[in-house]
Design a protein around this motif. Structure first.
Motif, PDB file in Angstrom:
ATOM      1  N   TRP A   1      44.733  49.107 -34.003  1.00  0.00           N
ATOM      2  CA  TRP A   1      44.684  50.151 -35.024  1.00  0.00           C
ATOM      3  C   TRP A   1      43.823  51.313 -34.568  1.00  0.00           C
ATOM      4  N   PRO A   2      44.189  52.529 -34.918  1.00  0.00           N
ATOM      5  CA  PRO A   2      45.476  52.922 -35.493  1.00  0.00           C
ATOM      6  C   PRO A   2      46.576  52.869 -34.440  1.00  0.00           C
ATOM      7  N   SER A   3      47.788  53.125 -34.862  1.00  0.00           N
ATOM      8  CA  SER A   3      48.944  53.110 -33.968  1.00  0.00           C
ATOM      9  C   SER A   3      49.206  54.545 -33.507  1.00  0.00           C
ATOM     10  N   ILE A   4      48.791  54.844 -32.281  1.00  0.00           N
ATOM     11  CA  ILE A   4      48.861  56.210 -31.756  1.00  0.00           C
ATOM     12  C   ILE A   4      49.729  56.220 -30.495  1.00  0.00           C
ATOM     13  N   PRO A   5      50.742  57.076 -30.454  1.00  0.00           N
ATOM     14  CA  PRO A   5      51.575  57.155 -29.244  1.00  0.00           C
ATOM     15  C   PRO A   5      50.736  57.482 -28.010  1.00  0.00           C
TER      16      PRO A   5
END
Length: 186
Positions: A170-174
Motif C-alpha cells: 500500500w498504496p498501489s502506485i504504478p
C-alpha cells in the motif's frame, strides 16, 4: 439489501443471508424476506437474487479465487494494474495491492526489489517463508506470522518449505517497485 459493519443490523422482516470478510472489514448482508411488504424493502429481494444468482460481477459484490484471479498478474489479484478489469472494478484499487502465492519448497525469488513510496507486508498462511533484507533476515514459521517494511527497503524472499503467503502493498502506485542490485539470500 443492507450492508453493515461491526454489529449486524437485521431488518424487522428480513433474514440473514451471510457473513463475509473483505480485506480487514467484516460485515453481513441482510436480505429482506419475500413476504415483506413494507415500502422500504419491496422489490429488493428479487433484485438481489437476480444479481447474486445471475451476475457474479455485480458492482457491489465480487467473489472469486485469489489463486486463479492472480494468474495473469504474477499472483497479484488486486491493485491499480487491474484498471479497466472486465471481471470486476472492485479489484482495481489505488489504495492496496494483494498477492496470493503458493510457493513450492526451495523456490527463490530471483529479484531484489525496492518500493519507492509504498509499504509492504508478508503474511504467512502456511509453511516456512524467509524474507531477506540488506541488514537482516526474517523467517515466518507459524500461521499468522508477518513482516512489514517501508519505502526504500530492498527485499527478496525464499520459500524454506512449501509456503502460502498473502502479500499486501500500500498504496498501489504504478511503477513504485523497481529492481535493484542483488544481495545474497544465503
Amino acid at each position: 439489501m443492507h450492508i453493515t459493519s461491526g454489529t449486524s443490523r437485521i431488518l424487522r422482516c428480513g433474514n440473514m443471508f451471510g457473513t463475509f470478510m473483505v480485506g480487514f472489514w467484516v460485515g453481513s448482508i441482510t436480505m429482506p424476506s419475500p413476504t415483506c411488504n413494507t415500502s422500504s424493502t419491496r422489490g429488493t429481494h428479487e433484485a438481489f437474487r437476480a444479481q447474486w444468482n445471475g451476475n457474479r460481477n455485480a458492482s457491489q459484490v465480487y467473489y472469486g479465487n485469489a489463486h486463479l484471479d492472480g494468474m495473469t498478474h504474477g499472483n497479484w489479484f488486486m491493485g491499480h494494474f487491474l484498471a479497466g478489469d472486465e471481471v470486476s472494478p472492485l479489484r482495481t484499487s489505488k489504495e492496496i495491492e494483494l498477492k496470493f502465492s503458493d510457493n513450492p519448497s526451495g523456490k527463490v525469488n530471483g529479484n531484489v526489489a525496492v518500493n519507492q513510496y509504498g509499504h509492504s507486508m508478508g503474511f504467512l498462511i502456511s509453511g516456512r517463508h524467509r524474507y531477506e533484507f540488506p541488514s537482516e533476515s526474517v523467517t515466518l514459521e507459524k500461521l499468522g506470522d508477518y513482516v512489514i517494511w517501508g519505502p526504500g527497503v530492498e527485499h527478496t524472499w525464499v520459500a524454506e518449505s512449501h509456503s502460502v503467503v498473502l502479500s499486501i502493498r500500500w498504496p498501489s502506485i504504478p511503477g513504485d517497485q523497481v529492481r535493484t542490485s542483488s544481495f545474497s539470500t544465503q
